[in-house]
Design an enzyme around this catalytic site. Structure first.
Site, PDB file in Angstrom:
ATOM      1  N   CYS A 231     -27.678  -0.207  25.666  1.00  0.00           N
ATOM      2  CA  CYS A 231     -27.512  -1.646  25.711  1.00  0.00           C
ATOM      3  C   CYS A 231     -26.895  -2.374  24.174  1.00  0.00           C
ATOM      4  O   CYS A 231     -25.998  -3.064  24.059  1.00  0.00           O
ATOM      5  CB  CYS A 231     -28.791  -2.339  26.293  1.00  0.00           C
ATOM      6  SG  CYS A 231     -30.035  -2.223  24.941  1.00  0.00           S
TER       7      CYS A 231
ATOM      8  N   HIS B  13     -34.053  -5.018  25.141  1.00  0.00           N
ATOM      9  CA  HIS B  13     -32.915  -4.991  25.776  1.00  0.00           C
ATOM     10  C   HIS B  13     -31.876  -6.222  25.224  1.00  0.00           C
ATOM     11  O   HIS B  13     -32.382  -7.365  25.135  1.00  0.00           O
ATOM     12  CB  HIS B  13     -33.266  -4.872  27.359  1.00  0.00           C
ATOM     13  CG  HIS B  13     -31.943  -4.884  28.072  1.00  0.00           C
ATOM     14  ND1 HIS B  13     -31.340  -3.830  28.080  1.00  0.00           N
ATOM     15  CD2 HIS B  13     -31.213  -5.751  28.612  1.00  0.00           C
ATOM     16  CE1 HIS B  13     -30.292  -3.849  28.821  1.00  0.00           C
ATOM     17  NE2 HIS B  13     -30.064  -5.296  29.409  1.00  0.00           N
TER      18      HIS B  13
ATOM     19  N   ASP C 119     -23.814  -8.328  31.232  1.00  0.00           N
ATOM     20  CA  ASP C 119     -24.693  -7.176  30.514  1.00  0.00           C
ATOM     21  C   ASP C 119     -23.966  -5.742  31.320  1.00  0.00           C
ATOM     22  O   ASP C 119     -24.095  -5.353  32.117  1.00  0.00           O
ATOM     23  CB  ASP C 119     -26.145  -7.286  31.295  1.00  0.00           C
ATOM     24  CG  ASP C 119     -27.064  -6.055  30.504  1.00  0.00           C
ATOM     25  OD1 ASP C 119     -26.530  -5.353  29.917  1.00  0.00           O
ATOM     26  OD2 ASP C 119     -28.231  -6.101  30.918  1.00  0.00           O
TER      27      ASP C 119
END
Length: 251
Positions: free
Chosen positions: A46, A85, A100
């Site tokens: 991420c 995250h 995302d």
């Protein structure tokens, strides 16, 4: 345009953290990300994926904020983990969109409107944002129920705020990326995933197919399904993934 950019990134850039299993440093400077993910045809997790996507969006004139979240996927809500995250908020036409491109399993395959609390369609399962105190919980409808993905802090973060989370994700022994081979990609309506040596493929509207792979089959899948340039140094990681996966399959 934003939706198309998001979809193209997810289809092109593979989610993977193989460098973590190789004890390699994960760096977030744009020039390192370009060298690894773009020129090196590698994937990332991420912090890498969303940092690179943020740079690209800003270069195109988008207004982008960093957001941080606490993973909730695959564990009881009482099992609290650090906020490790990274996601993005993109301002477009006076609306805020959650982007995302670095979520495992490509759960968020396209942007979703942050002000909308109703289910929002994606290429696979629908998702929704639920208000939880001062945070937003992203949920995905899968296996017949709404399942929490992560709890998002809707306050903008700074680049420096990513250092601790990136360090934890890449070096702490309890980080999932230190414990398992995790790879995923979504392209042309097909979602490929590896968890240790368990290979899976899901096509929209069809049941998921599963298969156990040998180390050689893992290497072949990383090349064919994920378009990754498999290195000789990965052989140890793949052998260990097979050993862990086979142990879990026998339990």
């Amino acid at each position: 345009m934003l939706r198309d950019l998001h979809r193209r990134h997810v289809a092109t850039m593979v989610f993977e953290a193989i460098d973590v299993l190789l004890d390699r440093e994960v760096r977030l400077e744009p020039r390192h990300l370009e060298a690894k993910l773009v020129l090196g045809r590698r994937g990332g997790y991420c912090f890498e994926q969303n940092t690179l996507f943020k740079c690209a969006l800003e270069a195109l004139g988008f207004e982008v904020d960093i957001l941080i979240a606490r993973s909730r996927w695959g564990r009881p809500l009482e099992d609290l983990r650090p906020r490790t995250h990274m996601a993005l908020r993109v301002r477009l036409d006076e609306l805020d969109w959650l982007c995302d491109v670095g979520s495992p399993r490509s759960i968020l395959a396209e942007p979703v409107l942050m002000s909308d609390r109703a289910p929002q369609a994606t290429a696979f399962e629908p998702v929704r944002l639920v208000s939880i105190d001062d945070e937003l919980r992203l949920e995905a409808f899968t296996l017949g129920d709404w399942r929490p993905v992560y709890d998002l802090v809707p306050k903008a973060q700074l680049d420096v705020d990513l250092i601790a989370g990136n360090w934890f994700a890449s070096t702490h022994p309890t980080s999932p990326f230190r414990q398992a081979l995790i790879v995923s990609r979504q392209i042309n309506g097909v979602r490929y995933a590896l968890l240790e040596n368990r290979w899976s493929v899901r096509r929209a509207g069809h049941p998921t197919e599963y298969r156990r792979l040998s180390a050689q089959q893992l290497a072949d899948s990383l090349r064919a399904d994920f378009d990754l340039p498999v290195e000789p140094a990965w052989s140890r990681v793949l052998a260990e993934a097979v050993a862990r996966g086979d142990r879990l399959a026998r339990v």
